[in-house]
Design an enzyme around this catalytic site. Structure first.
Site, PDB file in Angstrom:
ATOM      1  N   GLY A 130       0.328  -1.320  -0.113  1.00 35.59           N
ATOM      2  CA  GLY A 130       0.162  -0.211  -0.213  1.00 35.59           C
ATOM      3  C   GLY A 130       1.063   1.224  -0.325  1.00 35.59           C
ATOM      4  N   TRP A 141       2.717   3.106  -2.097  1.00 34.90           N
ATOM      5  CA  TRP A 141       2.157   4.306  -3.597  1.00 34.90           C
ATOM      6  C   TRP A 141       0.826   4.359  -3.828  1.00 34.90           C
ATOM      7  CZ3 TRP A 141       3.759   2.406  -8.976  1.00 34.90           C
ATOM      8  CH2 TRP A 141       5.282   2.614  -8.821  1.00 34.90           C
ATOM      9  N   ASP A 175      -5.635  -5.401  -5.710  1.00 36.98           N
ATOM     10  CA  ASP A 175      -4.421  -6.472  -5.280  1.00 36.98           C
ATOM     11  C   ASP A 175      -5.583  -7.469  -4.730  1.00 36.98           C
ATOM     12  OD1 ASP A 175      -2.030  -7.726  -4.581  1.00 36.98           O
ATOM     13  OD2 ASP A 175      -1.049  -5.698  -4.916  1.00 36.98           O
ATOM     14  N   ASP A 202      -8.670 -10.292  -8.644  1.00 42.23           N
ATOM     15  CA  ASP A 202      -7.989 -10.427  -9.983  1.00 42.23           C
ATOM     16  C   ASP A 202      -8.494  -9.912 -11.017  1.00 42.23           C
ATOM     17  OD1 ASP A 202      -6.219 -11.228 -11.775  1.00 42.23           O
ATOM     18  OD2 ASP A 202      -6.512 -13.099 -11.686  1.00 42.23           O
ATOM     19  N   ASP A 206       2.632  -1.911  -9.743  1.00 42.56           N
ATOM     20  CA  ASP A 206       4.090  -1.980  -9.418  1.00 42.56           C
ATOM     21  C   ASP A 206       4.001  -2.838  -9.121  1.00 42.56           C
ATOM     22  OD1 ASP A 206       6.149  -1.399  -8.485  1.00 42.56           O
ATOM     23  OD2 ASP A 206       6.032  -2.015  -5.943  1.00 42.56           O
ATOM     24  N   LYS A 256       6.591  -0.724 -13.317  1.00 41.28           N
ATOM     25  CA  LYS A 256       7.544  -1.723 -13.051  1.00 41.28           C
ATOM     26  C   LYS A 256       8.161  -2.516 -13.989  1.00 41.28           C
ATOM     27  CE  LYS A 256       7.831  -4.425  -9.467  1.00 41.28           C
ATOM     28  NZ  LYS A 256       8.040  -4.405  -7.777  1.00 41.28           N
TER      29      LYS A 256
END
Length: 225
Positions: free
Chosen positions: A64, A66, A93, A109, A138, A178
């Site tokens: 968490g 970000w 997430d 998901d 990320d 990322k």
């Protein structure tokens, strides 16, 4: 036996580096859940990504940090009142995540239809029916150590973020993901260039020198025929 000693030495070295890491200490002092917050902070300060009134989606948000940084930046806006953010952050997430103040979290998901529909509904409510200003990702796979397999997994996660951004970003929106330098890196960059007018790699100082981790920023969607 030698292998066990080598692994133990590696763990001790990592622990020593982690304890003495200035970004770890800063995260603890400033209340961030992970040092990763400073990677986003540095990129944001360079590229002015987070602006008042934005709707931001954080893919692969756990734990968490970000989302925390994005929320704090929106709350620091001159237009924000009562400590509340001027804008909205939606985090998603597969893993559970402790609540972050003023951040809407969906555990699931987003490749699954019901979860994706829930995400769309939350975003629509937050944006008043408009599209998203900024998508952050990320996300990282569990690495196997097999270069070809790991490259494919990394590229797949970047593809998911690109597909989501293509559908939900505003024309002048941005996507930050990322990824890792490796055999599939150039293919990921090419995919960004097909989708965005401006594409730039970013390697913030908070990203460890030993790591192949890097970030790709795409801005201003191209019109897809």
């Amino acid at each position: 036996m030698a292998k066990g000693k080598s692994k133990n030495k590696f763990n001790q070295s990592w622990l020593h580096d982690h304890i003495n890491d200035p970004y770890v200490k800063m995260a603890q002092r400033e209340g961030y859940r992970a040092r990763a917050a400073y990677k986003l902070k540095e990129i944001d300060e360079q590229d002015k990504l987070i602006q008042p009134g934005q709707v931001i989606v954080d893919l692969g948000a756990a734990p968490g940090s970000w989302s925390q940084y994005a929320r704090n930046k929106l709350a620091a806006s001159p237009r924000a009142t009562g400590g509340k953010p001027d804008g909205a952050v939606v985090a998603i997430d597969i893993l559970p995540m402790e609540p972050v103040a003023d951040v809407t979290f969906i555990q699931g998901d987003f490749r699954e239809e019901d979860v994706f529909r829930q995400l769309e509904e939350v975003v629509m409510a937050a944006s008043g029916g408009a599209k998203i200003d900024l998508v952050l990702s990320d996300m990282a796979p569990n690495l196997s150590g097999v270069a070809s397999a790991d490259s494919a997994r990394i590229e797949y996660l970047c593809d998911l973020a690109l597909d989501f951004a293509q559908t939900h970003l505003k024309p002048d929106g941005a996507l930050l993901v990322k990824c890792f330098h490796g055999s599939g890196y150039s293919q990921i960059v090419e995919k960004f260039k097909r989708q965005f007018k401006v594409v730039a790699p970013r390697k913030p100082k908070a990203s460890r020198d030993k790591s192949s981790e890097t970030f790709i920023l795409g801005r201003y969607l191209k019109v897809v025929n």
